[in-house]
Design a protein around this motif. Structure first.
Motif, PDB file in Angstrom:
ATOM      1  N   ASP A 135     -33.200  16.800  54.398  1.00 33.54           N
ATOM      2  CA  ASP A 135     -33.117  16.468  52.824  1.00 33.54           C
ATOM      3  C   ASP A 135     -31.555  17.069  52.358  1.00 33.54           C
ATOM      4  OD1 ASP A 135     -35.425  15.400  52.839  1.00 33.54           O
ATOM      5  OD2 ASP A 135     -36.446  17.161  51.436  1.00 33.54           O
ATOM      6  N   PHE A 136     -31.246  18.363  52.748  1.00 33.32           N
ATOM      7  CA  PHE A 136     -30.204  18.707  52.602  1.00 33.32           C
ATOM      8  C   PHE A 136     -29.142  17.913  53.147  1.00 33.32           C
ATOM      9  CE2 PHE A 136     -26.460  21.792  53.825  1.00 33.32           C
ATOM     10  CZ  PHE A 136     -26.233  22.228  52.714  1.00 33.32           C
ATOM     11  N   PHE A 137     -29.104  17.896  54.192  1.00 38.99           N
ATOM     12  CA  PHE A 137     -28.121  17.116  55.348  1.00 38.99           C
ATOM     13  C   PHE A 137     -28.001  15.786  54.588  1.00 38.99           C
ATOM     14  CE2 PHE A 137     -28.084  20.780  57.586  1.00 38.99           C
ATOM     15  CZ  PHE A 137     -26.915  21.102  57.683  1.00 38.99           C
ATOM     16  N   GLU A 138     -29.267  15.157  54.194  1.00 41.56           N
ATOM     17  CA  GLU A 138     -29.189  13.711  53.649  1.00 41.56           C
ATOM     18  C   GLU A 138     -28.420  13.880  52.294  1.00 41.56           C
ATOM     19  OE1 GLU A 138     -32.997  11.768  53.684  1.00 41.56           O
ATOM     20  OE2 GLU A 138     -32.252  11.147  55.452  1.00 41.56           O
ATOM     21  N   LYS A 139     -28.738  14.790  51.367  1.00 42.54           N
ATOM     22  CA  LYS A 139     -28.062  14.758  50.093  1.00 42.54           C
ATOM     23  C   LYS A 139     -26.503  14.986  50.283  1.00 42.54           C
ATOM     24  CE  LYS A 139     -28.958  16.837  45.783  1.00 42.54           C
ATOM     25  NZ  LYS A 139     -29.955  17.886  45.006  1.00 42.54           N
ATOM     26  N   CYS A 140     -26.047  15.853  51.250  1.00 41.51           N
ATOM     27  CA  CYS A 140     -24.484  16.237  51.608  1.00 41.51           C
ATOM     28  C   CYS A 140     -23.929  14.990  51.930  1.00 41.51           C
ATOM     29  CB  CYS A 140     -24.538  17.200  52.505  1.00 41.51           C
ATOM     30  SG  CYS A 140     -24.970  18.774  52.150  1.00 41.51           S
ATOM     31  N   LYS A 141     -24.884  13.966  52.750  1.00 42.04           N
ATOM     32  CA  LYS A 141     -24.119  12.737  53.250  1.00 42.04           C
ATOM     33  C   LYS A 141     -23.709  11.976  51.881  1.00 42.04           C
ATOM     34  CE  LYS A 141     -25.020  11.138  57.564  1.00 42.04           C
ATOM     35  NZ  LYS A 141     -26.040  10.027  58.278  1.00 42.04           N
ATOM     36  N   GLY A 142     -24.559  12.172  50.972  1.00 41.52           N
ATOM     37  CA  GLY A 142     -24.355  11.123  49.737  1.00 41.52           C
ATOM     38  C   GLY A 142     -23.403  11.852  48.764  1.00 41.52           C
ATOM     39  N   ASP A 143     -23.454  13.024  48.523  1.00 39.49           N
ATOM     40  CA  ASP A 143     -22.566  13.710  47.804  1.00 39.49           C
ATOM     41  C   ASP A 143     -21.981  15.043  48.448  1.00 39.49           C
ATOM     42  OD1 ASP A 143     -21.577  15.273  45.870  1.00 39.49           O
ATOM     43  OD2 ASP A 143     -23.345  15.677  44.773  1.00 39.49           O
ATOM     44  N   SER A 144     -20.732  14.899  48.907  1.00 37.54           N
ATOM     45  CA  SER A 144     -20.045  15.881  49.751  1.00 37.54           C
ATOM     46  C   SER A 144     -19.847  17.074  49.073  1.00 37.54           C
ATOM     47  CB  SER A 144     -18.745  15.449  50.387  1.00 37.54           C
ATOM     48  OG  SER A 144     -17.831  15.091  49.395  1.00 37.54           O
ATOM     49  N   ARG A 145     -19.790  17.083  47.611  1.00 41.31           N
ATOM     50  CA  ARG A 145     -19.464  18.324  46.769  1.00 41.31           C
ATOM     51  C   ARG A 145     -20.876  19.265  46.965  1.00 41.31           C
ATOM     52  NH1 ARG A 145     -18.656  15.179  41.530  1.00 41.31           N
ATOM     53  NH2 ARG A 145     -20.417  13.993  42.350  1.00 41.31           N
ATOM     54  N   TYR A 146     -22.316  18.800  47.081  1.00 39.39           N
ATOM     55  CA  TYR A 146     -23.341  19.435  47.255  1.00 39.39           C
ATOM     56  C   TYR A 146     -23.118  20.652  48.331  1.00 39.39           C
ATOM     57  CZ  TYR A 146     -28.278  20.275  47.410  1.00 39.39           C
ATOM     58  OH  TYR A 146     -29.329  21.280  47.113  1.00 39.39           O
ATOM     59  N   TRP A 147     -22.533  20.340  49.528  1.00 41.02           N
ATOM     60  CA  TRP A 147     -22.628  21.111  50.463  1.00 41.02           C
ATOM     61  C   TRP A 147     -21.671  22.384  49.963  1.00 41.02           C
ATOM     62  CZ3 TRP A 147     -18.791  23.856  53.243  1.00 41.02           C
ATOM     63  CH2 TRP A 147     -19.177  24.588  54.294  1.00 41.02           C
ATOM     64  N   ASN A 148     -20.349  22.014  49.386  1.00 41.41           N
ATOM     65  CA  ASN A 148     -19.600  22.964  48.790  1.00 41.41           C
ATOM     66  C   ASN A 148     -20.315  23.946  47.878  1.00 41.41           C
ATOM     67  OD1 ASN A 148     -17.380  22.364  50.380  1.00 41.41           O
ATOM     68  ND2 ASN A 148     -16.625  20.671  48.789  1.00 41.41           N
ATOM     69  N   ARG A 149     -21.183  23.393  46.763  1.00 41.80           N
ATOM     70  CA  ARG A 149     -21.650  23.962  45.772  1.00 41.80           C
ATOM     71  C   ARG A 149     -22.733  24.943  46.267  1.00 41.80           C
ATOM     72  NH1 ARG A 149     -23.128  19.646  42.664  1.00 41.80           N
ATOM     73  NH2 ARG A 149     -25.332  19.685  43.024  1.00 41.80           N
ATOM     74  N   MET A 150     -23.435  24.723  47.444  1.00 39.54           N
ATOM     75  CA  MET A 150     -24.303  25.565  48.130  1.00 39.54           C
ATOM     76  C   MET A 150     -23.305  26.778  48.964  1.00 39.54           C
ATOM     77  SD  MET A 150     -27.117  24.766  47.051  1.00 39.54           S
ATOM     78  CE  MET A 150     -27.881  26.297  47.901  1.00 39.54           C
ATOM     79  N   SER A 151     -22.613  26.281  49.505  1.00 40.08           N
ATOM     80  CA  SER A 151     -21.427  27.369  50.296  1.00 40.08           C
ATOM     81  C   SER A 151     -20.743  28.473  48.997  1.00 40.08           C
ATOM     82  CB  SER A 151     -20.431  26.606  50.933  1.00 40.08           C
ATOM     83  OG  SER A 151     -19.069  27.512  51.128  1.00 40.08           O
ATOM     84  N   GLN A 152     -20.635  27.931  47.889  1.00 38.55           N
ATOM     85  CA  GLN A 152     -19.977  28.542  46.791  1.00 38.55           C
ATOM     86  C   GLN A 152     -21.166  29.549  46.247  1.00 38.55           C
ATOM     87  OE1 GLN A 152     -16.916  29.212  45.740  1.00 38.55           O
ATOM     88  NE2 GLN A 152     -16.128  28.121  47.345  1.00 38.55           N
ATOM     89  N   GLY A 153     -22.296  28.975  46.159  1.00 38.21           N
ATOM     90  CA  GLY A 153     -23.395  29.888  45.524  1.00 38.21           C
ATOM     91  C   GLY A 153     -23.587  30.973  46.351  1.00 38.21           C
ATOM     92  N   GLY A 154     -23.768  30.869  47.786  1.00 40.42           N
ATOM     93  CA  GLY A 154     -24.080  31.880  48.793  1.00 40.42           C
ATOM     94  C   GLY A 154     -22.953  32.898  48.550  1.00 40.42           C
ATOM     95  N   LEU A 155     -21.482  32.502  48.352  1.00 37.25           N
ATOM     96  CA  LEU A 155     -20.579  33.577  48.468  1.00 37.25           C
ATOM     97  C   LEU A 155     -20.718  34.392  46.981  1.00 37.25           C
ATOM     98  CD1 LEU A 155     -17.672  31.345  49.417  1.00 37.25           C
ATOM     99  CD2 LEU A 155     -18.539  33.578  50.706  1.00 37.25           C
ATOM    100  N   LYS A 156     -21.128  33.692  45.874  1.00 32.71           N
ATOM    101  CA  LYS A 156     -21.297  34.232  44.493  1.00 32.71           C
ATOM    102  C   LYS A 156     -22.360  35.263  44.693  1.00 32.71           C
ATOM    103  CE  LYS A 156     -21.732  32.950  39.743  1.00 32.71           C
ATOM    104  NZ  LYS A 156     -22.885  33.210  39.489  1.00 32.71           N
ATOM    105  N   ARG A 157     -23.383  34.905  45.297  1.00 31.68           N
ATOM    106  CA  ARG A 157     -24.478  35.793  45.460  1.00 31.68           C
ATOM    107  C   ARG A 157     -24.042  37.136  46.292  1.00 31.68           C
ATOM    108  NH1 ARG A 157     -29.266  37.467  43.181  1.00 31.68           N
ATOM    109  NH2 ARG A 157     -30.734  37.947  44.689  1.00 31.68           N
ATOM    110  N   ILE A 158     -23.402  37.188  47.382  1.00 28.56           N
ATOM    111  CA  ILE A 158     -23.051  38.024  48.076  1.00 28.56           C
ATOM    112  C   ILE A 158     -21.805  39.079  47.178  1.00 28.56           C
ATOM    113  CG2 ILE A 158     -21.389  38.716  50.114  1.00 28.56           C
ATOM    114  CD1 ILE A 158     -23.819  37.978  50.987  1.00 28.56           C
ATOM    115  N   ASP A 159     -21.047  38.405  46.546  1.00 27.04           N
ATOM    116  CA  ASP A 159     -20.219  39.340  45.787  1.00 27.04           C
ATOM    117  C   ASP A 159     -20.766  39.936  44.662  1.00 27.04           C
ATOM    118  OD1 ASP A 159     -17.780  38.708  47.031  1.00 27.04           O
ATOM    119  OD2 ASP A 159     -17.098  37.529  45.256  1.00 27.04           O
ATOM    120  N   GLU A 160     -21.927  39.506  44.029  1.00 25.15           N
ATOM    121  CA  GLU A 160     -22.644  39.852  43.008  1.00 25.15           C
ATOM    122  C   GLU A 160     -23.616  41.260  43.719  1.00 25.15           C
ATOM    123  OE1 GLU A 160     -22.496  36.267  40.104  1.00 25.15           O
ATOM    124  OE2 GLU A 160     -24.365  36.927  40.908  1.00 25.15           O
ATOM    125  N   CYS A 161     -24.230  41.093  44.684  1.00 25.34           N
ATOM    126  CA  CYS A 161     -25.157  42.070  45.011  1.00 25.34           C
ATOM    127  C   CYS A 161     -25.070  42.762  46.552  1.00 25.34           C
ATOM    128  CB  CYS A 161     -26.540  41.220  45.024  1.00 25.34           C
ATOM    129  SG  CYS A 161     -26.934  40.609  43.571  1.00 25.34           S
TER     130      CYS A 161
END
Ligand code: UDP
Ligand code: LCN
Length: 769
Positions: free
Chosen positions: A679-705
């Motif tokens: 589902d994730f990869f299908e969603k990324c195909k339709g909306d390339s910003r989704y992949w970036n959003r998850m990538s950024q979300g992971g980085l943010k979490r790391i920085d915070e905790c």
């Protein structure tokens, strides 16, 4: 429970007679549920029963000890909160029983004579803790420093002289014979308070960045020594904190005060098991994330100590010694070398074959001792007790919960795993520790449905050996969570192009895409996993989910790093079996052209570039373990900006916020998991910003905790706060230590004598499984 049983008396009578009908046995929640399902065959009736109070009780039941006509229930309402009841299957009468009586009932199943022996050995560490304050809420577990800061606040409040213990503590501070903070001129709280008022006014009159040396002499005349700060502003702030504490302590100032104390500069870390080396060791028996963890920890602690020393205005050289075992037959790495500098540090070393050398090298006692894993913790506890030094322990993965019923079935498992020895050593270390460093909450107290690793030591029994009526209390304020990070000079985002380790890219390209692959293969994103090839890591599970899911196969390719291709190259039975299984799955699902299986890798710089190259393909990392204590690969992938799917069993469930900084997957539900990834990869195909959003979300979490900076700050603060706390609880600590000494001398030494010691660290039994 009596009401619940009364509500469904007819059905419950039948269920209980079925439970007891098969004689003595230990039943888990699923067994109970299955037997209820079979007893009450009418679906509507069954749901009525299970949706009522009995269903609630059952869903909190950890296990049931059946000794006809009784069924004893161990009920876990909340993390750390247990109740025990005994139901008479004939009359359905219910008695609340103690944990000791529950353990005795359970023992009857495994060793009836011992269970009935009035002289059976009972271990009760709890009796020494009567005066130690306890957290009350499950949600507070793991925030020990916060709690003791509050508690110390109330101990030091009230009359001016209530703060005397704090002043006495300041008077003990010194380094290399030179006094720090205050001298005997300030030997009452009132004098200290008055001097602080004058000194603050004096210091505030200087420009903020005036070096300490410029006004040192005047402060000394008033009774102040070095350690308050490196410039006027820092000294003023520290003095203000101490003044406010002396006036009316509050927890925030207490924490700030401890973080500024000039106390910890020499640390010894005992990490004994496996091959503790800086190169060519990852993947050897017993050698995985814990070695990465300790080496990164050393670098982070040294960096933080250097910063604090500068801020304190001192000229002290910090030292960290990792003490490990010397392995004569070191298999091509440096584990046979007695002493080795720690890479990327200035003052830290690895020392093999230690004892008196520690004192010699440090020119005195260390300020803090940290143990790692069962064996390291045991040695650390013995040395800390001998030297009278504060002790912190770490056990990323305690063994007890890894095997079902490993305590009651210890006799069957002992020749292979030596649990009698190991659990005894664990009990000694966790009780001797001034503070325990954990990576996650679940490590201490589990989750709603699963008991924590430490929690499993609260009350347990090893029939024939001893019964632990009070092993540890997860509400003890010694527990603290300080999660590790990943070395950010190695694991940094794929988008930081100028920093990338380009020299590895051709080789990685070659690894990922060889000539026989077609264009289509190259274009697809990659899902990646890397782990030791143990059953629990479930790499074969991931391969199977991928093989079965056509939609996923069409969307992505799979890259696995771990183990060997050739099972005969492995010396580990479990690894061999997993290798064979991998080959079988590749064949069964015709995965050639879709999967790349790369043997275990040992170069972390190259590995980091591999995570980033996978991110370049807009792929994802998958950590599919059946259980993972923490999961460093999850942190590494997230640091590289690679969206991550990780197991919901264990630490990763806390690291990732599902759908925000990555995704949780259920390793016991392959179809659901592979569809979630698809589902994730299908969603990324339709909306390339989704992949970036998850990538950024992971980085943010790391920085915070999840950074080593946060970790080092927390761990040093623990060392400082508990260093004072142990002074406040000296008598209790001494009494408990005497009990621990008895346990060590009469139990552990005897058990250890019976162990067959071999030279190969792996063969002492690969403890990491
Ligand atoms: N690792 C590695 N090569 C491999 C497999 C793993 O270098 O072939 C590293 C991985 O990058 C991580 C550590 O080993 O730093 C594994 O730690 P984790 O916490 O994921 O699991 P553990 O092996 O400690 O159970
Ligand atoms: C041991 C484990 O089993 C992993 O889950 C951890 O990530 C590793 O140690 C480092 O803490």
């Amino acid at each position: 429970m009596p009401d619940a049983l009364r509500q469904s008396r007819y059905h419950m009578k039948r269920c209980f007679s079925r439970f007891t009908g098969m004689g003595k046995r230990l039943m888990k929640f699923q067994h109970l549920k299955d037997e209820i399902d079979e007893t009450i065959d009418d679906k509507v009736e069954r749901s009525k029963v299970l949706e009522g109070s009995i269903g609630d009780i059952l869903s909190s039941t950890h296990e049931a000890a059946v000794v006809p006509p009784y069924v004893g229930f161990a009920i876990r309402h909340n993390p750390g909160v247990w109740d025990y009841v005994k139901v008479d299957a004939d009359s359905l009468s219910v008695d609340i029983i103690t944990s000791t009586d529950y353990l005795k009932l359970k023992e009857v199943i495994f060793d009836e004579n011992w269970a009935k022996d009035e002289n059976a050995l009972e271990i009760d560490f709890g009796t020494f803790d009567a005066n130690i304050p306890r957290l009350a809420l499950s949600s507070s577990i793991g925030n020990g420093v916060g709690y003791i800061s509050k508690f110390m606040t109330s101990m030091l409040s009230g009359k001016t002289e209530s703060a005397k213990p704090l002043m006495d503590y300041l008077l003990t501070l010194e380094r290399n014979g030179e006094k720090l903070m205050i001298n005997e001129t300030l030997n009452t709280v009132a004098k200290l308070q008055a001097a602080l008022v004058i000194a603050q006014l004096f210091v505030a009159a200087h420009p903020k960045d005036t070096p300490y040396q410029n006004f040192e002499q005047r402060l000394k005349e008033w009774g102040f020594e070095k350690g308050w700060g490196d410039n006027a502003e820092r000294v003023r702030q520290t003095m203000k904190i101490v003044s406010e504490i002396l006036e009316a302590p509050d927890p925030l100032n207490m924490e700030a005060f401890f973080s500024r104390l000039p106390v910890i500069y020499n640390i010894v870390i005992f990490s004994v098991h496996g091959y503790f080396g800086q190169a060519d060791v990852l993947g050897l028996p017993d050698t995985g994330g814990q070695v990465v963890y300790i080496l990164d920890q050393v670098r982070a602690l040294e960096e933080e100590m250097l910063l604090r020393i500068k801020q304190q205005g001192l000229n002290v050289k910090p030292q960290i010694l990792v003490v490990t075992r010397l392995i004569p037959d070191a298999k091509g790495n440096k584990c046979s070398q007695e002493m080795e500098p720690t890479v990327n540090t200035m003052h830290s070393h690895i020392l093999r074959d230690a004892t008196a050398k520690i004192l010699g090298l440090m020119e005195g006692k260390p300020d803090l001792i940290i143990g790692n894993y069962t064996d390291g913790n045991l040695v650390a506890s013995l040395v800390a007790s001998k030297l009278g030094v504060p002790l912190g322990t770490i056990a990323h993965a305690l063994e007890k919960t890894k095997y079902e019923d490993s305590d009651v079935k210890w006799k069957d498992l002992d020749s292979k795993y030596h649990f009698s020895c190991q659990f005894t050593a664990d009990m000694i270390a966790m009780n001797a520790a001034d503070f325990i460093i954990t990576s996650t909450y679940q490590e201490i107290a589990g989750s709603k449905n699963r008991a924590g690793q430490y929690e499993s030591h609260v009350a347990f029994t090893m029939p024939g050996l001893y019964r632990v009526v009070s092993g540890i209390n997860v509400f003890d304020p010694k527990f603290n969570i300080a999660a590790p990070g990943a070395d950010q000079s190695v694991y940094f985002p794929f988008s930081e192009k100028q920093k990338r380790f380009a020299k590895f890219q051709p080789a990685i390209e070659q690894l990922l895409y060889s000539k026989q692959e077609n264009e289509e293969h190259i274009k697809k994103p990659i899902i990646f996993s890397m782990a030791r090839l143990d059953t629990v890591k479930n790499i074969t599970g991931l391969t199977e989910w991928y093989g079965k899911n056509k939609r996923l196969r069409n969307l992505v390719n799979l890259v696995i790093v771990g183990g060997f291709f050739d099972p005969s190259k492995s010396k580990d039975r479990e690894e061999m079996a997993e290798i064979k299984k991998m080959h079988g799955l590749i064949e069964k699902y015709q995965l050639k052209g879709h999967i790349r299986w790369i043997a275990a890798q040992t170069d972390r710089y190259r590995n980091s570039e591999l995570y980033r190259c996978i991110a370049d393909t807009k792929g994802a990392f998958v950590q599919p373990a059946l259980y993972e204590a923490f999961g460093l690969t999850v942190i590494e992938a997230m640091n590289c900006g690679l969206p991550t799917f990780a197991t919901n069993q264990g630490g990763p469930a806390e690291i990732i916020v599902d759908g925000v900084s990555g995704f949780h997957i259920d390793p016991y539900n392959g179809d659901e998991t592979s569809n979630k990834i698809a589902d994730f990869f299908e969603k990324c195909k339709g909306d390339s910003r989704y992949w970036n959003r998850m990538s950024q979300g992971g980085l943010k979490r790391i920085d915070e905790c999840y950074t080593w900076k946060i970790y080092a700050n927390k761990v040093l603060n623990m060392g400082l706060a508990y260093g004072f706390w142990r002074q406040l609880n000296k008598e209790q600590k001494q009494a408990k230590q005497r009990y621990i000494d008895i346990f060590y001398n009469l139990q552990l030494r005897k058990l250890a004598k019976n162990l067959g010691i071999t030279d190969d660290p792996g063969s002492v039994k690969n403890r990491k499984k």
